[in-house]
Structure formats: structure tokens, C-alpha cells
Design a protein around this motif. Structure first.
Motif, short mmCIF file in Angstrom:
data_model
loop_
_atom_site.label_atom_id
_atom_site.label_comp_id
_atom_site.label_asym_id
_atom_site.label_seq_id
_atom_site.Cartn_x
_atom_site.Cartn_y
_atom_site.Cartn_z
N THR A 239 0.84 -1.20 0.00
CA THR A 239 0.00 0.00 0.00
C THR A 239 0.87 1.25 0.00
O THR A 239 0.59 2.22 -0.72
N ALA A 240 1.93 1.23 0.79
CA ALA A 240 2.86 2.36 0.82
C ALA A 240 3.56 2.51 -0.52
O ALA A 240 3.75 3.63 -1.03
N TYR A 241 3.94 1.39 -1.12
CA TYR A 241 4.61 1.44 -2.42
C TYR A 241 3.68 2.02 -3.48
O TYR A 241 4.10 2.84 -4.31
N ALA A 242 2.42 1.61 -3.44
CA ALA A 242 1.45 2.12 -4.41
C ALA A 242 1.28 3.63 -4.26
O ALA A 242 1.18 4.37 -5.25
N MET A 243 1.25 4.11 -3.02
CA MET A 243 1.16 5.55 -2.79
C MET A 243 2.38 6.27 -3.37
O MET A 243 2.26 7.32 -4.02
N ALA A 244 3.55 5.70 -3.14
CA ALA A 244 4.79 6.31 -3.64
C ALA A 244 4.77 6.43 -5.16
O ALA A 244 5.15 7.46 -5.73
N ARG A 245 4.32 5.37 -5.82
CA ARG A 245 4.25 5.39 -7.29
C ARG A 245 3.16 6.34 -7.77
O ARG A 245 3.33 7.07 -8.77
N LYS A 246 2.04 6.36 -7.09
CA LYS A 246 0.91 7.21 -7.47
C LYS A 246 1.30 8.68 -7.50
O LYS A 246 0.94 9.43 -8.42
N PHE A 247 2.05 9.11 -6.49
CA PHE A 247 2.41 10.52 -6.38
C PHE A 247 3.83 10.81 -6.86
O PHE A 247 4.28 11.96 -6.80
N GLY A 248 4.55 9.79 -7.30
CA GLY A 248 5.91 9.99 -7.79
C GLY A 248 6.87 10.47 -6.73
O GLY A 248 7.71 11.34 -6.98
N ILE A 249 6.77 9.88 -5.53
CA ILE A 249 7.58 10.36 -4.41
C ILE A 249 8.48 9.28 -3.83
O ILE A 249 8.95 9.40 -2.70
N LEU A 250 8.73 8.24 -4.60
CA LEU A 250 9.54 7.13 -4.07
C LEU A 250 10.89 7.63 -3.58
O LEU A 250 11.40 7.17 -2.55
N ASP A 251 11.48 8.59 -4.30
CA ASP A 251 12.81 9.07 -3.93
C ASP A 251 12.77 10.06 -2.78
O ASP A 251 13.81 10.53 -2.32
N LYS A 252 11.56 10.40 -2.29
CA LYS A 252 11.46 11.35 -1.18
C LYS A 252 11.01 10.70 0.13
O LYS A 252 10.94 11.37 1.16
N LEU A 253 10.69 9.42 0.06
CA LEU A 253 10.22 8.75 1.27
C LEU A 253 11.40 8.40 2.18
O LEU A 253 12.49 8.09 1.71
N PRO A 254 11.18 8.40 3.50
CA PRO A 254 12.25 8.03 4.43
C PRO A 254 12.44 6.53 4.43
O PRO A 254 11.54 5.76 4.07
N ILE A 255 13.60 6.10 4.87
CA ILE A 255 13.89 4.67 4.90
C ILE A 255 12.90 3.94 5.79
O ILE A 255 12.60 2.76 5.58
N LEU A 256 12.33 4.61 6.78
CA LEU A 256 11.34 4.00 7.67
C LEU A 256 10.18 3.42 6.88
O LEU A 256 9.65 2.35 7.22
N ILE A 257 9.74 4.12 5.83
CA ILE A 257 8.64 3.62 4.99
C ILE A 257 9.19 2.78 3.85
O ILE A 257 8.65 1.71 3.54
N VAL A 258 10.27 3.24 3.24
CA VAL A 258 10.82 2.53 2.08
C VAL A 258 11.24 1.11 2.45
O VAL A 258 11.10 0.18 1.65
N GLU A 259 11.72 0.91 3.68
CA GLU A 259 12.18 -0.43 4.07
C GLU A 259 11.04 -1.44 4.09
O GLU A 259 11.28 -2.65 4.08
N LYS A 260 9.80 -0.97 4.10
CA LYS A 260 8.64 -1.87 4.08
C LYS A 260 8.17 -2.14 2.66
O LYS A 260 7.16 -2.81 2.45
N MET A 261 8.90 -1.62 1.66
CA MET A 261 8.45 -1.66 0.27
C MET A 261 9.36 -2.51 -0.61
O MET A 261 9.59 -2.20 -1.77
N GLY A 262 9.85 -3.61 -0.07
CA GLY A 262 10.73 -4.50 -0.81
C GLY A 262 11.71 -5.13 0.16
O GLY A 262 11.66 -4.89 1.36
N PRO A 263 12.62 -5.96 -0.35
CA PRO A 263 13.64 -6.51 0.55
C PRO A 263 14.59 -5.40 0.98
O PRO A 263 14.92 -4.51 0.19
N HIS A 264 15.00 -5.43 2.23
CA HIS A 264 16.02 -4.46 2.63
C HIS A 264 17.09 -5.12 3.47
O HIS A 264 16.88 -6.17 4.08
N PHE A 265 18.22 -4.46 3.46
CA PHE A 265 19.43 -4.98 4.08
C PHE A 265 20.03 -3.85 4.91
O PHE A 265 20.21 -2.74 4.40
N ALA A 266 20.31 -4.12 6.17
CA ALA A 266 20.92 -3.11 7.02
C ALA A 266 22.38 -3.46 7.24
O ALA A 266 22.71 -4.63 7.50
N VAL A 267 23.23 -2.47 7.14
CA VAL A 267 24.65 -2.68 7.45
C VAL A 267 24.94 -2.04 8.80
O VAL A 267 24.47 -0.95 9.11
#
Length: 691
Positions: free
Chosen positions: A573-601
Motif C-alpha cells: 500500500t505504501a509502495y502504491a502511494m509512492a508510485r501514485k504521487f511519484g515520491i519514491l525518492d522522497k520517502l524516508p527509509i522508515l517507509i521505504v524499508e517496508k516496500m521491498g527486501p532491505h538490508f541493514a549494514v
């Protein structure tokens, strides 16, 4: 007790020194006793301090509280004008300008000193005469040296070193106190005692107030009460649930620290009420002001829009001027004494409740050769100091007794769809807990069968990673992954584990990712046995500059870091919102990390609390709390932690496949062509329809 009264005795004790220093500095504005080019620096710096004296009288007289918003806005611009874009480039706050006028060595040192003196803005608002006085006296001491002769750079550096070192008893100790002591009520008083519909209150904090803070506050004031209460309730309930899920007793605690960006006071006020109902006093301390207390790229406290991110970037390593082993040991000793002094407050501290914002344009810094930089020896000392600080903190605020929560909201800079994005963000932050819990458990059940997971990118994304997993001894009682729903991490939507480092290898790539204030482009990392082997980004034409940025911001100046976390995000749902408004590159990692696989170093998600059992909602214990690095704490704690944890996400659009691979070689596909295909997860694809 009135906040100003808390400092009355201290201020009375130092008042004579303060007044004498202000009188001397007022004379420096027009004196001709120091030769050029240095005279201009001292005259302009003295003029700034004189202006701060005028502003102090403006506050003390009560005129600030009586002034109309237009006057307060004009004052705010005057206070910060020198570092705003268009002015900064001819300010001694800019190390490049300072070096061009004052010369190598002198420029860096005096630019640093002016940056510290600009902290007067905060100290005046908080009636902290001691801080004002020690800065005044240091400027006067250096001025007197220049009156005698043009000194060697080393002499000025020595003055700066002992100034910072000697006053750590004051600067570092107060920083510890303000992070733990709810009686330091400067900011909470502003929120409680003012009509938040009257935006003059924003100027009382002493931070830079931009259109962002004003528009955010206006917008929150326009929302129905039930909406703002829902935001606050989601935030504070996530905090409460964090203690519940981790099996920790919130009733033993007495205070919580709220960290947020100015403009959200209406929500913060409701959150304060909620926390107080939970038996927690609220701590509101601002982000650190003194360089000795700051960490590059991190803000712990309340803050506002930066008047100039390049200014912050230029001064991020000013500690290079004084960082050596003796100073590291000195600061650690002061920290230890400070926490011992405030050990009762430390024992009562429950942890932070963090509110992030998103929507600002990505920052592309300029690497100025004139700015201070840590050398390789200092990078190691800095890392050691971070670890030592963490050990001292954990001694007095044990990680296995505290919790946290973190949530995010957009700010107006995100664009004309701000209000719609805000509304959808509230929806994302309040998704159905039970539904996601069941879906994510279906993913975990498969992952518990796996020996490792393979993740591959799609198209231009060259990700190809093998992530090794820790084996289970008893599948009926144990699990490898945590089922993360809306508690400490809001919004919900991920399952995560601490990978087994041995056998974890390959390439991680992502076209863009936003980390703190930096938007990384074409970020690539390679891993060998779970450790970073190489890295790059395309932010600069010079590849070495790109590598330096990655090392500074992501690796926190370590030579390498382990993969501390592997997760699969489920918040489509968060990913769909990001694509809908074209803001994927403006979202914080807090939300982006829920939108695919993520890896923390860096460290695992369980750092400093690995020995405390953690259970999923189904009652199974999450056993993957350690890796081969963190387990070293049992032998030598200094080798176990890195004091950092940075998430990097591959969005669904760049993802080809995630497969769980069992010891027998059986492959179970979880995501294929960026869509969930595992039985029980199909509902997650509904928001992705049409994308």
C-alpha cells in the motif's frame, strides 16, 4: 518550576563575567588593533555577538512575547541570515570563504569558532549565560593573541583544543542531563503554555523557522481534532506495544523523550497527554548544538528545517580540530561521571519516541577541500568513541529495559499533493494489524525452512545476493524471523532477521535511496562472508568522492560493516502511494524499508539486548538475534558493535525474485517479477494492480 528560574543561581554566579565579556566584545566591533585580514573576522563576529546581546534583552524585557509575528519573523531572519544560501558563501561560517580570506589553518579554526558562536541563538533563548560567556571569553583570548602578533596556527589550535577539552565538564554533562531530565521544560512549556493557533510560538524555540514549519503548523491546526488525535494515538500506542511485545515493564519507567521536527506541536501536545496517562513524563531536548555533542548525519532531539544543509555538511567533521586519544579518553570520563550524576533519571528513561518527516528535495553536497576532515587515525578514534559512548549508555540505560517507536509524516515541500499524501500516510500508518500479522506469518513459515535466501534484481538492477540464515533447533518453539507489525516501527509491514554472516555474499544494488539528508544514486555494495567488501555510488563524477560519501554516511567511517539485518517488506500500500504521487525518492527509509527486501549494514536490530528473549505473536522465540560479530561481546565487547544500523531497500520495481532455498536444494519462490506469489500473500498484490 519556571525554566528560567532553574538557571537563576548559575546565571547570577557568572553574570559579572558575562557582562564584562559583552562589554569587551562590543569594543571589538570598531577597534583597529588587529591587522587585516583578521580584523574583519573579529569585527563581524563581535557584531553578531552584540546582536545576540540585543536579542537577549528583547527576550528578558518581555518584548518577544508581545511582538507580532512579523517582528518575530524579521528577527529570525536576522539571526540566521548569515548562513542562508546567497549569504553563506561570503560568511566566515563557510570554511571555503574563511580560508580564502584568512589563509589555510586560520580559516578552518576561526570558521569552526564562529560556528560554535552561532550557538548563541539557542543559548540566548534558553537563558544559558555560562555557554555564552565561555564562547565570549575564548573569542577574546584569541583576539588578544592577534593583537600582540600574528600567531602560528598551532597556537590558535592549542587554544581551541583546551577550550573544547576543558569545558566538556559543562557541555557534555549538560547534554546528558537534557536528554534524561524532564524538569528541563523549555520546549514542553512552549507547547503547553501557548495557543498553538497563534504561530508566534514557533519563534520561541530559537530554531530557524521556514515556510515548512509555518505551513505544517497551519495544516495541522486545520485538521479535525479526531484526525490529529488518531495520529498521536497511533504514535503513542506503538510505543506502548513495543514494551508489551518485547516483554519489558513500562511501569518501571518514568520518562520518554520525544524527537520531532517543529511544526507538529498540535500532535505532540496530544502525544504528551497520552504519555502522561501511561505514567511517563515527557522530555523535549533539542538536537545537539555544541560540536562535541553532535554526530555527523544524526539528529537526536527536536529540530527545524536546516537553514543551509551545505553549512551543516561543511562542519560535520569539525571535531578533526581536537580529536585525539587524550580527548577521546577525556570525553569518555566526563560521560561516565555525567551518567553517574544522573543515574536516577537514566534508570527511569524508557527510550525515545521519534517522529520523522519526508518530502524535502534530495541534498547533493559539495565536498570542499577547505572543510575539516578526519584523517585515518581520527576515523578509528571516532568509531572507538562511538562504541565507548554506547557502552557507557548501555550501563546506565540498559538496552534490554527500554524500547522506542518511530513514525513519519510528509512536509509541504513534497509538492502540491501534500494534503493528499498526508491523508494517505495516515492510512498507511494505521493499516490492519491482524491482517498483516497473518500474511507475514505465511512468509516466515517458508523462511524457517530455508538454509539461505536468494535475492535478484530486475533490468538494470544488478543485485544478486545469497543471504545465509541461522539454523533452528526446534521448529515448534523457534523461528528465524520477527513478524514486525505496527509497534516500534510504524508503519507495519516487514519480516526481518539477523543473517548468518558466513555464506552471505554477492552484490546489492539500488538506483536511488534516501539516507538521512542524502539521496544516494546507483548505490552498489558487494559482500563477502557477510562483510562489506566494496562500495560505490554515482553522486559525483569523481568515483573516489562517491566512495568517501558512502563511507562517511553509511559506513560511519568504518572500513567495513556486517550485514546486520535482512528483511522482506510487505507494505505494498505504501509502495502504491509512492508510485501514485511519484515520491519514491522522497520517502524516508522508515517507509521505504517496508516496500521491498532491505538490508541493514552495521549492528543487528537486537544490539545490546541479544540475551533478552523476543517472541512473535504466535509464541515462537526469535533466535536469530546474534551474528558472528555481535557474539564477540561475550569475549570483548569493544569488538561486537559498530554503533550504526543503516537500511537499504530494493523497491519492488527493481526486484526480480526472492527465493527461499532449503538444505536439500528445494526452492520456494516468495516474490517473482516484483509480485508476491507465495500462497497466503496474494492479497498484497492488490495495491500493485495497474502499476
Amino acid at each position: 518550576m519556571d525554566y528560567q528560574m532553574m538557571f537563576q543561581q548559575e546565571n547570577e554566579n557568572i553574570k559579572e563575567r558575562f557582562e564584562l565579556s559583552m562589554e569587551r566584545i562590543s569594543q571589538m566591533v570598531s577597534e583597529q588593533t588587529v591587522p587585516e585580514p583578521y580584523r574583519d573576522y573579529f569585527a563581524r563576529t563581535a557584531a553578531f555577538i552584540t546582536m545576540m546581546g540585543e536579542y537577549l534583552r528583547f527576550i528578558e524585557s518581555g518584548d518577544q512575547k508581545a511582538a507580532p509575528v512579523e517582528v518575530l519573523g524579521e528577527w529570525n531572519q536576522k539571526l540566521y541570515q548569515d548562513i542562508l544560501p546567497g549569504h553563506y558563501e561570503v560568511s566566515y561560517a563557510d570554511p571555503a570563504y574563511a580560508v580564502s580570506k584568512l589563509g589555510e589553518g586560520y580559516g578552518q579554526l576561526l570558521s569552526y569558532l564562529y560556528k560554535e558562536i552561532r550557538g548563541d541563538i539557542v543559548f540566548v533563548h534558553e537563558w544559558r549565560l555560562t555557554d555564552l560567556t565561555i564562547l565570549n571569553e575564548t573569542l577574546i583570548e584569541i583576539y588578544n593573541i592577534f593583537e600582540e602578533e600574528i600567531p602560528e596556527v598551532s597556537r590558535i589550535k592549542e587554544v581551541i583544543y583546551w577550550f573544547v577539552s576543558d569545558y566538556t565538564d559543562h557541555t557534555v554533562t549538560f547534554r546528558v542531563r537534557e536528554g534524561l531530565d524532564p524538569t528541563l521544560s523549555f520546549a514542553t512549556d512552549i507547547i503547553r503554555d501557548n495557543d498553538l493557533n497563534d504561530l508566534r510560538y514557533l519563534y520561541y524555540f530559537g530554531e530557524y523557522i521556514s515556510d515548512s514549519e509555518l505551513k505544517t503548523a497551519e495544516f495541522l491546526n486545520s485538521l479535525p481534532e479526531e484526525t490529529v488525535r488518531l495520529m498521536a494515538d497511533t504514535y503513542t500506542e506503538g510505543y506502548r506495544k513495543g514494551f508489551e511485545v518485547m516483554g519489558r515493564d513500562l511501569k518501571k519507567k518514568g520518562a520518554v523523550q520525544i524527537r520531532y521536527e517543529l511544526g507538529f506541536e498540535r500532535m505532540v501536545k496530544y502525544a504528551m497527554e497520552n504519555f502522561e496517562k501511561l505514567g511517563l513524563q515527557v522530555i523535549l531536548c533539542r538536537a545537539a548544538v555544541w560540536t562535541v555533542n553532535t554526530n555527523a548525519g544524526r539528529k537526536n532531539g527536536y529540530y527545524s528545517t536546516s537553514p543551509n544543509r551545505q553549512y551543516v555538511y561543511d562542519h560535520r567533521y569539525d571535531d578533526a580540530l581536537f580529536l585525539n586519544k587524550a580527548f577521546k579518553d577525556r570525553k569518555a570520563a566526563v560521560l561516565k561521571v555525567a551518567y553517574e550524576t544522573y543515574k536516577e533519571q537514566a534508570a527511569a528513561f524508557a527510550g525515545p519516541a521519534v517522529m520523522e518527516t519526508f518530502g524535502k528535495e534530495g541534498f547533493e553536497p559539495v565536498n570542499k577541500p577547505e572543510a575539516n576532515h578526519l584523517d585515518s587515525r581520527q576515523e578509528k578514534l571516532s568509531a572507538e568513541m562511538s562504541n565507548e559512548t554506547s557502552r557507557i549508555l548501555n550501563q546506565y540505560v540498559p538496552g534490554d529495559e527500554t524500547s522506542f517507536t518511530i513514525i513519519a509524516f510528509p512536509v509541504p515541500e513534497i509538492g502540491e499533493d501534500f494534503e493528499k499524501i498526508f491523508e494517505e500516510t495516515i492510512t498507511i500508518n494505521t493499516l490492519d494489524y491482524e491482517k498483516y500479522k497473518a500474511i507475514q506469518q505465511a512468509v516466515i513459515d517458508v523462511l524457517d525452512e530455508a538454509e539461505y535466501v536468494e535475492v535478484t534484481g530486475k533490468g538494470n538492477n544488478k543485485t544478486h545476493l545469497k543471504v545465509a540464515l541461522r539454523p533452528l533447533k526446534d521448529r515448534d518453539k523457534e523461528t528465524k524471523f520477527e513478524n514486525c507489525v505496527a509497534d516500534v516501527n510504524i508503519p507495519l509491514g516487514e519480516v526481518f532477521t539477523s543473517p548468518r554472516l558466513t555464506g552471505t555474499e554477492g552484490t546489492l544494488a539500488v538506483s536511488t535511496v534516501y539516507i538521512t539528508d542524502f539521496q544516494f544514486k546507483d548505490l552498489v555494495m558487494t559482500f563477502e562472508n557477510g562483510m562489506i567488501k566494496d562500495y560505490s555510488c554515482s553522486n559525483f563524477e569523481d568515483q573516489e568522492e562517491g566512495k568517501a560519501l558512502v563511507k562517511q554516511v553509511i559506513l560511519k567511517n568504518h572500513d567495513t560493516l556486517p550485514m546486520g539485518e535482512f528483511a522482506i517488506g510487505t507494505n505494498t500500500t505504501a509502495y502504491a502511494m509512492a508510485r501514485k504521487f511519484g515520491i519514491l525518492d522522497k520517502l524516508p527509509i522508515l517507509i521505504v524499508e517496508k516496500m521491498g527486501p532491505h538490508f541493514a549494514v552495521g549492528d543487528t536490530c537486537y544490539s545490546w539486548a541479544e540475551d533478552s528473549p523476543v517472541y512473535n505473536p504466535n509464541g515462537k522465540e526469535i533466535i536469530a538475534r546474534d551474528n558472528e560479530i555481535s557474539i564477540l561481546r561475550k569475549e570483548d565487547v569493544s569488538k561486537a558493535y559498530f554503533s550504526c544500523h543503516t537500511d537499504i531497500t530494493i523497491p519492488y520495481a527493481e526486484l526480480d525474485r526472492i527465493e527461499a532455498v532449503t538444505a536439500s536444494g528445494k526452492r520456494i519462490i516468495i516474490i517473482d517479477d516484483g509480485r508476491f506469489v507465495l500462497k497466503g500473500t496474494e492479497e498484497l498484490n492488490i495495491p500493485l494492480a495497474g502499476l
